[in-house]
Design a protein around this motif. Structure first.
Motif, PDB file in Angstrom:
ATOM      1  N   ALA A  46       0.840  -1.201   0.000  1.00  0.00           N
ATOM      2  CA  ALA A  46       0.000   0.000   0.000  1.00  0.00           C
ATOM      3  C   ALA A  46       0.875   1.251   0.000  1.00  0.00           C
ATOM      4  CB  ALA A  46      -0.913  -0.013   1.224  1.00  0.00           C
ATOM      5  N   ALA A  47       1.953   1.182   0.773  1.00  0.00           N
ATOM      6  CA  ALA A  47       2.847   2.342   0.837  1.00  0.00           C
ATOM      7  C   ALA A  47       3.434   2.625  -0.541  1.00  0.00           C
ATOM      8  CB  ALA A  47       3.965   2.075   1.839  1.00  0.00           C
ATOM      9  N   LEU A  48       3.843   1.555  -1.214  1.00  0.00           N
ATOM     10  CA  LEU A  48       4.462   1.717  -2.530  1.00  0.00           C
ATOM     11  C   LEU A  48       3.470   2.351  -3.501  1.00  0.00           C
ATOM     12  CD1 LEU A  48       7.068   1.078  -4.045  1.00  0.00           C
ATOM     13  CD2 LEU A  48       6.027  -1.085  -4.774  1.00  0.00           C
ATOM     14  N   ALA A  49       2.254   1.855  -3.473  1.00  0.00           N
ATOM     15  CA  ALA A  49       1.239   2.390  -4.382  1.00  0.00           C
ATOM     16  C   ALA A  49       1.054   3.896  -4.139  1.00  0.00           C
ATOM     17  CB  ALA A  49      -0.087   1.664  -4.166  1.00  0.00           C
ATOM     18  N   LEU A  50       1.062   4.270  -2.869  1.00  0.00           N
ATOM     19  CA  LEU A  50       0.846   5.685  -2.554  1.00  0.00           C
ATOM     20  C   LEU A  50       2.028   6.539  -2.973  1.00  0.00           C
ATOM     21  CD1 LEU A  50      -0.912   5.055   0.801  1.00  0.00           C
ATOM     22  CD2 LEU A  50      -1.836   6.473  -1.042  1.00  0.00           C
ATOM     23  N   GLY A  96      -0.855  19.383   0.966  1.00  0.00           N
ATOM     24  CA  GLY A  96      -1.600  19.503   2.227  1.00  0.00           C
ATOM     25  C   GLY A  96      -2.252  18.229   2.708  1.00  0.00           C
ATOM     26  N   ARG A  97      -2.078  17.151   1.926  1.00  0.00           N
ATOM     27  CA  ARG A  97      -2.664  15.877   2.344  1.00  0.00           C
ATOM     28  C   ARG A  97      -1.582  14.842   2.590  1.00  0.00           C
ATOM     29  NH1 ARG A  97      -7.622  15.428   2.879  1.00  0.00           N
ATOM     30  NH2 ARG A  97      -8.858  17.144   2.070  1.00  0.00           N
ATOM     31  N   ILE A  98      -1.900  13.935   3.513  1.00  0.00           N
ATOM     32  CA  ILE A  98      -0.993  12.819   3.769  1.00  0.00           C
ATOM     33  C   ILE A  98      -1.192  11.806   2.644  1.00  0.00           C
ATOM     34  CG2 ILE A  98      -0.457  10.926   5.351  1.00  0.00           C
ATOM     35  CD1 ILE A  98      -1.645  12.803   7.592  1.00  0.00           C
ATOM     36  N   VAL A  99      -0.069  11.410   2.013  1.00  0.00           N
ATOM     37  CA  VAL A  99      -0.195  10.394   0.957  1.00  0.00           C
ATOM     38  C   VAL A  99       0.400   9.066   1.391  1.00  0.00           C
ATOM     39  CG1 VAL A  99      -0.405  11.975  -0.972  1.00  0.00           C
ATOM     40  CG2 VAL A  99       1.866  11.275  -0.213  1.00  0.00           C
ATOM     41  N   ALA A 100       1.280   9.089   2.372  1.00  0.00           N
ATOM     42  CA  ALA A 100       1.818   7.832   2.891  1.00  0.00           C
ATOM     43  C   ALA A 100       2.351   8.076   4.283  1.00  0.00           C
ATOM     44  CB  ALA A 100       2.934   7.307   1.985  1.00  0.00           C
ATOM     45  N   ALA A 101       2.297   7.040   5.106  1.00  0.00           N
ATOM     46  CA  ALA A 101       2.817   7.163   6.463  1.00  0.00           C
ATOM     47  C   ALA A 101       3.168   5.802   6.996  1.00  0.00           C
ATOM     48  CB  ALA A 101       1.780   7.835   7.366  1.00  0.00           C
ATOM     49  N   GLY A 102       4.245   5.714   7.740  1.00  0.00           N
ATOM     50  CA  GLY A 102       4.641   4.460   8.376  1.00  0.00           C
ATOM     51  C   GLY A 102       6.101   4.150   8.133  1.00  0.00           C
ATOM     52  N   ASN A 103       6.450   2.883   8.291  1.00  0.00           N
ATOM     53  CA  ASN A 103       7.809   2.437   7.991  1.00  0.00           C
ATOM     54  C   ASN A 103       7.906   2.100   6.510  1.00  0.00           C
ATOM     55  OD1 ASN A 103       7.785   0.870  11.124  1.00  0.00           O
ATOM     56  ND2 ASN A 103       9.146   2.517  10.538  1.00  0.00           N
ATOM     57  N   GLY A 104       9.109   2.131   6.007  1.00  0.00           N
ATOM     58  CA  GLY A 104       9.346   1.704   4.639  1.00  0.00           C
ATOM     59  C   GLY A 104       8.746   2.617   3.597  1.00  0.00           C
ATOM     60  N   VAL A 105       8.556   3.876   3.952  1.00  0.00           N
ATOM     61  CA  VAL A 105       8.037   4.842   2.984  1.00  0.00           C
ATOM     62  C   VAL A 105       9.234   5.592   2.391  1.00  0.00           C
ATOM     63  CG1 VAL A 105       6.649   6.931   2.683  1.00  0.00           C
ATOM     64  CG2 VAL A 105       5.857   5.119   4.221  1.00  0.00           C
TER      65      VAL A 105
END
Lengths: 394, 417
Positions: free
Chosen positions: B9-13, B55-64
């Motif tokens: 999911a992170a990659l897609a974002l 202004g928007r979050i597109v990805a968050a977490g580890n491995g971003v």
């Protein structure tokens, strides 16, 4: 601790055989917390009209009333304050009047009468109030004082009367001492209190918010020869730290409260830190029922605000704000407010660093007596009011 | 609780973000090396990254992965949370409580109760807004109040609440009409003649009238506008925010809500812990102040520091508020800390300041957690945000970095030597 007093404090103290030992590993110990501005018992909970005994607000000059004659020891908030580590309080009359009356220092012990609570040997104090409260109360009813200048005129006139009263009493006592016949002047309870201030026996606790107003009140003190022990609330004290240092006046204030009236508009969280750095004796006080339960957290807010502004306040300094400095304001610093041999054994054992919001006062000692122990719910005293009622825990 | 952001999911974002990447716009950036603490799937993670675009979050977490050239803020391991959402506030409606002209929370106008609408009274220049923001608060629910100066006045509803943004500049209104205020209990009863027994009868009469065809005139000083304002409440599309304290009153409110199929939010609710299971079963959320433990009236003899923890343990959704409606809203995070000290799980304490209020007021699709698709309302802290010794070091609202100053900090600077 023995016989109600601290015997020894430190790292390498031999524990006498037979002494009860409480393992405080990983915990923190402070002096009992002291609130130099409280209305517990005089504005008791529940806050019904029948409990509104803190303001004799039908006349601006009520130096003759004494808060101790209003204190209801069954106010359930005393217990809640104890759970916040509060072992002593200065209970003051309210701020509607120029002279609100005498305050009373108490030990926060479960009691049936105020006499049982009164702090042994504490001096009397006089509550005075400047600013919006007296002029708002009386000006709106078409009588003096209606303005700040009216308030100061009222103070000055009263001190003139007090000085004259004091001279009469002194003259009488001198004659008696010389063995001459003399008629005692009729006692006037209000002037007696004010004359006690002029003699230095009664400590002035002056509710005052604005810097300019505190400076005027210092001048009034100079004019009539009395000393202000502390300005209370004093949210603009940070603007006149040098004046307060010069006159050796303490400040009892908050970190968080502001903006509820015009004279509180310039209150800043940094007040205590700025004053502390300048050498002013600062206390964090509550003046309310919720805050008295967490004066440690309020102090942490003030520490953080100082750090944000580049003032590094040590924990050793900040703990004074809620222990020895309020004791000084109340004139009891020789008896409590620090952990020293010979002082009253007013001690709190905290679960964590008391400047953490998670810290809980696990054991509270007053005069060496364990008045609250969170491991023993039986020590959580319920006031008579709470008995048989569906009250909550804590 | 540790969650790993799903790598796919992170990659897609990231790919989505990279497409059409523009030169580092002010509202496009990354925060790296963050100790993320957020409700939602991201959870609590070390060494996390947040990607913000427009202004928007597109990805968050580890491995971003951070796209080359993107403005990057190294959080150096600091705690990063979503912006806090304050409830029970009057932010933007009040400057100095005792100065009537600076207070727009209430009206003496007898034709306006339910139709009172805070959105028209908002003052973006209020000095309270930057001061609340310095407490890490990025949004607030602004609620109306009652004017009791005319004690003869019958006044069931206080009016419509709104959600505001605490971001700098211009329009602070985020969403109007997010709730209808109603105070019951002792104070509410006083406004309808002095008894709860009258209060609930009158409320039922009003709801019955509002369901019927419009009339020329209404009883209880209700105007046509007031009755119209109650329509969405009766339709269940606008929550009724009910200030109530006593356990018995809470039961009556739950019954009223069942009878009229109302969507309700309890506020205050000091004795809610005594009926926690019933509140949970009714799926009614509660706005609490953990410091409200004083038996201030016979309405709340059961007030307890443990209210928040007991409610949460029973499965009730809670949001935690500050210590007044305006000037002391910033203390809400310490109040959550206090609730945690009395048994509320830490993650629930954070949630009660962020995602829970967002869900309760129907804006969880936009804010309340650090998650892809949400506005970049983000706070970087120099420690545990529930601790008073902690301060924010950076605040973003919809990706816009906010100044860390207020009138109060400026006053302090002027007088520091």
């Amino acid at each position: 601790m023995a016989a109600g007093k601290i015997v020894a404090v430190g790292a390498d103290i031999a524990v006498p055989t037979g002494a009860r030992v409480i393992d405080g590993r990983g915990k923190w110990v402070t002096p009992g917390i002291i609130d130099a501005h409280s209305h517990l018992g005089v504005f008791a909970a529940p806050g019904v009209q029948g409990h509104a005994d803190g303001n004799e607000n039908i006349d601006p000059y009520t130096a003759h009333v004494w808060a101790e004659h209003s204190v209801w020891p069954q106010d359930p908030v005393f217990t809640k304050a104890r759970a916040g580590g509060v072992t002593s309080l200065l209970i003051l009359p309210g701020s509607a009047n120029l002279f609100g009356g005498r305050g009373v220092s108490v030990k926060n012990i479960p009691a049936v009468t105020v006499q049982q609570m009164k702090f042994p040997g504490a001096p009397y104090t006089l509550k005075m109030a400047c600013g919006e409260n007296p002029k708002g109360r009386y000006g709106s009813r078409g009588r003096a004082p209606a303005t700040r200048m009216g308030e100061v005129a009222g103070f000055r006139r009263a001190w003139i009367d007090a000085a004259e009263y004091g001279r009469k009493v002194d003259a009488y006592e001198k004659k008696r001492a010389r063995g001459e016949a003399a008629e005692a002047p009729k006692r006037d309870l209000g002037l007696e209190t004010l004359a006690g201030v002029l003699k230095g026996d009664i400590l002035v606790q002056n509710h005052c918010y604005r810097a300019d107003e505190m400076a005027v009140m210092l001048d009034v003190g100079h004019e009539f020869g009395y000393k202000t022990r502390a300005f209370h609330h004093a949210v603009e004290a940070y603007k006149i730290a040098d004046l307060l240092v010069a006159d050796d006046v303490c400040v009892a204030t908050w970190a968080t409260r502001w903006g509820f009236k015009m004279e509180a508009y310039d209150a800043i969280e940094e007040n205590a830190a700025i004053l502390s750095k300048a050498g002013v004796c600062v206390a964090i006080h509550s003046d309310e029922q919720r805050l008295v339960q967490r004066l440690n957290v309020e102090s942490a807010v003030a520490i953080a605000a100082g750090r944000r502004a580049g003032i590094d306040i040590s924990q050793e300094e900040a703990i004074k704000w809620i222990t020895i400095n309020p004791a000084k304001i109340m004139g009891i610093a020789d008896k409590t407010g620090s952990l020293e041999p010979g002082k009253m054994a007013d001690v709190v054992l905290w679960s964590k660093n008391p400047f953490s919001v998670y810290a809980i006062a696990e054991k509270v000692f007053i005069d060496g007596a364990l008045v609250l122990d969170t491991s023993d719910p039986a020590t959580r005293y319920k006031s008579d009011f709470e008995i048989g009622q569906p009250v909550g825990e804590e | 609780m540790k969650h790993r952001f799903p790598a796919s999911a992170a990659l897609a974002l990231i790919l989505a973000a990279a497409v059409g990447a523009s030169p580092a716009a002010a509202q496009s950036f990354a925060i790296t090396n963050a100790h993320l603490v957020t409700p939602g799937p991201v959870g609590e993670v070390d060494n996390g990254t947040i990607l913000v675009r427009d202004g928007r979050i597109v990805a968050a977490g580890n491995g971003v992965a951070v796209p080359a050239g993107l403005h990057t803020i190294d959080a150096k391991g600091a705690v990063v949370t979503p912006g806090l959402i304050a409830v029970n506030t009057a932010l933007g409606l009040v400057e100095v409580n005792s100065v009537d002209g600076s207070v727009d929370t209430k009206t003496k106008n007898s034709g306006i109760s339910a139709s009172f609408d805070v959105q028209y009274g908002l003052n973006p220049a209020s000095t309270l807004i930057p001061i609340a923001r310095l407490g890490g608060i990025t949004h607030a629910v602004v609620m109306p109040d009652y004017d009791d100066s005319d004690q003869e006045r019958e006044l069931p509803f206080a009016g419509k609440a709104a959600m505001i943004s605490l971001g700098e500049g211009g329009n602070i209104l985020h969403r109007p009409g997010i709730g209808m205020m109603l105070e019951l209990g002792e104070d509410g009863a006083a406004r309808v003649g002095g008894s709860r027994a009258a209060e609930f009868v009158q409320l039922r009469q009003i709801f019955d009238l509002a369901r019927q065809a419009p009339r020329e005139e209404y009883p209880f000083e209700l105007s046509q506008a007031d009755v119209a304002a109650l329509k969405p409440v009766l339709a269940g599309t606008m929550p009724l925010i009910v200030v109530v304290h006593r356990a018995a009153d809470i039961r009556q409110v739950l019954k009223l809500a069942r009878d009229y199929k109302l969507k309700i939010i309890l506020s205050g609710a000091e004795e809610a812990w005594r009926v926690a299971d019933e509140i949970a079963a009714a799926k009614v959320p509660v706005l609490v102040n953990p410091t409200s433990n004083i038996p201030s009236s016979f309405d709340m003899l059961g007030a307890s520091l443990q209210n928040a923890a007991i409610l949460k343990a029973a499965g009730v959704e809670i949001a935690i508020g500050g210590n007044d409606a305006g000037h002391r809203v910033r203390e809400m995070r310490y109040n959550a800390g206090l609730a945690v000290s009395r048994g509320l799980p830490y993650a629930a304490g954070i949630e009660a300041l962020t995602l829970a209020p967002a869900r309760i007021f129907g804006v969880a699709d936009q804010m309340g957690s650090i998650a892809p698709g949400k506005a970049a309302d983000i706070v970087i802290w120099d420690g545990d945000p529930l601790e008073p010794l902690t301060q924010p070091t950076a605040i973003f609202i919809a990706g816009q970095e906010q100044p860390l100053i207020s009138r109060a900090t400026e006053l302090g600077k002027r007088y520091m030597r």
